[in-house]
Design a protein around this motif. Structure first.
Motif, mmCIF file in Angstrom:
data_model
loop_
_atom_site.group_PDB
_atom_site.id
_atom_site.type_symbol
_atom_site.label_atom_id
_atom_site.label_comp_id
_atom_site.label_asym_id
_atom_site.label_seq_id
_atom_site.Cartn_x
_atom_site.Cartn_y
_atom_site.Cartn_z
ATOM 1 N N ASP A 118 0.822 -1.202 0.000
ATOM 2 C CA ASP A 118 0.000 0.000 0.000
ATOM 3 C C ASP A 118 0.863 1.262 0.000
ATOM 4 N N ARG A 126 -21.902 4.395 0.033
ATOM 5 C CA ARG A 126 -20.613 4.430 0.715
ATOM 6 C C ARG A 126 -20.186 5.855 1.105
ATOM 7 N N ASP A 185 -19.316 6.192 4.706
ATOM 8 C CA ASP A 185 -18.005 5.589 4.982
ATOM 9 C C ASP A 185 -16.888 6.550 4.587
ATOM 10 N N TYR A 186 -17.057 7.200 3.440
ATOM 11 C CA TYR A 186 -16.069 8.175 2.994
ATOM 12 C C TYR A 186 -15.929 9.304 4.014
ATOM 13 N N ASP A 232 -7.634 0.712 2.649
ATOM 14 C CA ASP A 232 -8.529 -0.403 2.316
ATOM 15 C C ASP A 232 -9.813 0.120 1.676
ATOM 16 N N PHE A 233 -10.322 1.232 2.191
ATOM 17 C CA PHE A 233 -11.531 1.831 1.611
ATOM 18 C C PHE A 233 -11.267 2.282 0.175
ATOM 19 N N ARG A 276 -9.118 1.077 -1.937
ATOM 20 C CA ARG A 276 -9.034 -0.119 -2.787
ATOM 21 C C ARG A 276 -10.425 -0.696 -3.061
ATOM 22 N N GLU A 277 -11.299 -0.663 -2.067
ATOM 23 C CA GLU A 277 -12.657 -1.169 -2.268
ATOM 24 C C GLU A 277 -13.399 -0.349 -3.326
ATOM 25 N N ILE A 278 -13.259 0.973 -3.264
ATOM 26 C CA ILE A 278 -13.957 1.818 -4.234
ATOM 27 C C ILE A 278 -13.388 1.628 -5.630
ATOM 28 N N GLY A 321 -11.955 -1.088 -6.726
ATOM 29 C CA GLY A 321 -12.431 -2.400 -7.156
ATOM 30 C C GLY A 321 -13.884 -2.362 -7.612
ATOM 31 N N TYR A 322 -14.704 -1.618 -6.897
ATOM 32 C CA TYR A 322 -16.111 -1.485 -7.280
ATOM 33 C C TYR A 322 -16.234 -0.876 -8.663
#
Length: 401
Positions: free
Chosen positions: A94, A177, A180-181, A196-197, A199-201, A203-204
């Motif tokens: 990261d 989300r 969360d942001y 991690d957040f 990377r999730e966005i 990936g989405y």
């Protein structure tokens, strides 16, 4: 972060370098800057690692330094805080990704290549294309403010959520989300949870592309690391300065009734008015330092290779050579050319979007709430700087109506 300097510190002998003063506020910067401008254009500044670099307080020289590519964003020396800021506590993968796409530390061709991938999303035309959405968000947040028990904090209910919601909309953070942001970037989470957040966005958006910045990034040809690094810096950059400017402009208008009346008489917030908002309430006491990569001279001022240089937009934007009567808040002023967004290759990429956000937020607030009155604002008193890069805080802005 707490500013380690005291009002007495910044008058130390220039041989050892000045420290940045802690006795200023957003609307009344420290007299240190006016005093330095009278002394000259550039001054010795002590950095936390012991290096004595330079502080630029003059508007013309500031523009010249910021546009000169013989300065690098590295090494990252800071005039405040730890001498060697610790990297974020994230995995090695990261950390590598964050560095690979971080426009705030990149120079030259790599910086230009990565910044080019977002340029079309932040043009004047693109920013204005979001106006209706931003207007609706601003109206909703004013409604939320009005639903609060009086008095209420305008920073909490208007400035911060408008900036965060617009950021999320433009970047492509899905609606479910957004909270969360806000948790990660407004209230604060661990560095690892924040990455991690991101990377999730990303990936989405690889599987659910849309008309937004992050979808563009994943289809841009950047490496996976560069996409994550750039997405991370875009999520963190600019949101706080927009919130700050909405809050601080409100304080300026509520403490300058004659300028508020000018706005009331002409409720369509003109472009020139926005520029005066930015000039007068500048957030950055000093920008990220630049370091000379070679011996050079600009307009008669010499810089040696290795000299770190901090440009002060707070000072440059109150330079009487560029802005007559600079301490006066004047909505009729031609304030174009201010440095609140920086300047040159590293100038704020999202500045056109910021202008639309601030326009719509201030317009909604003062047209919808004509009885708005200031109860108290933390920023009317000196506060610790907000960051190791010295910036003013918005603070709580308590209002009644």
């Amino acid at each position: 972060m707490t500013d380690p300097s005291s009002p007495a510190d910044h008058i130390r002998c220039p041989v050892t370098g000045y420290t940045l003063p802690s006795d200023g506020t957003p609307l009344q910067p420290s007299p240190f800057f006016a005093e330095r401008r009278q002394d000259g254009r550039v001054h010795p500044l002590r950095y936390a690692d012991g290096h004595v670099g330079k502080l630029v307080t003059d508007h013309a020289l500031a523009r010249a330094v910021l546009s000169d590519q013989r300065f690098s964003q590295l090494p990252r020396r800071f005039p405040l805080g730890p001498a060697d800021p610790a990297p974020p506590s994230v995995t090695a993968d990261d950390l590598r990704a964050l560095a690979s796409g971080d426009l705030l530390i990149l120079d030259g061709a790599k910086h230009d290549r990565i910044r080019k991938t977002i340029r079309s999303r932040f043009t004047v035309k693109a920013a204005r294309g979001h106006r209706e959405t931003i207007r609706a968000i601003a109206a909703e947040q004013v409604d939320i403010l009005l639903a609060q028990p009086k008095p209420a904090d305008l920073t909490e209910h208007v400035a911060e959520p408008i900036s965060a919601r617009v950021h999320a909309h433009v970047l492509g953070i899905p609606a479910e989300r957004v909270q969360d942001y806000i948790q990660h970037y407004v209230h604060g989470s661990s560095a690892q949870a924040t990455v991690d957040f991101v990377r999730e966005i990303v990936g989405y958006r690889r599987t659910e592309p849309g008309d937004n910045v992050i979808s563009d990034l994943v289809d841009s040809g950047l490496t996976d690391d560069e996409v994550v690094g750039l997405a991370a810096v875009l999520m963190s950059s600019g949101r706080d300065s927009v919130a700050y400017t909405i809050a601080t402009t409100t304080v300026a208008l509520l403490t300058h009734p004659e300028q508020r009346q000018r706005l009331t008489d002409n409720p369509s917030v003109a472009p020139a008015v926005i520029e005066e908002f930015m000039r007068y309430s500048t957030m950055f006491v000093a920008l990220f330092p630049r370091t000379a990569t070679e011996d050079l001279e600009i307009d008669g001022v010499r810089f040696q290779a290795g000299d770190s240089v901090s440009v002060s937009p707070v000072s440059a934007n109150r330079d009487a050579e560029r802005f007559p009567e600079p301490e006066r808040f004047d909505l009729g002023r031609d304030a174009f050319g201010h440095l609140a967004f920086g300047f040159g290759p590293h100038g704020c990429a999202g500045q056109q979007l910021a202008r639309v956000e601030i326009t719509e937020a201030i317009g909604a607030l003062f047209s919808r709430v004509p009885s708005l009155a200031l109860v108290d604002a933390e920023q009317l008193r000196p506060l610790p700087f907000a960051h190791v890069v010295p910036t003013y805080r918005a603070g709580a802005v308590v209002v009644d109506w």
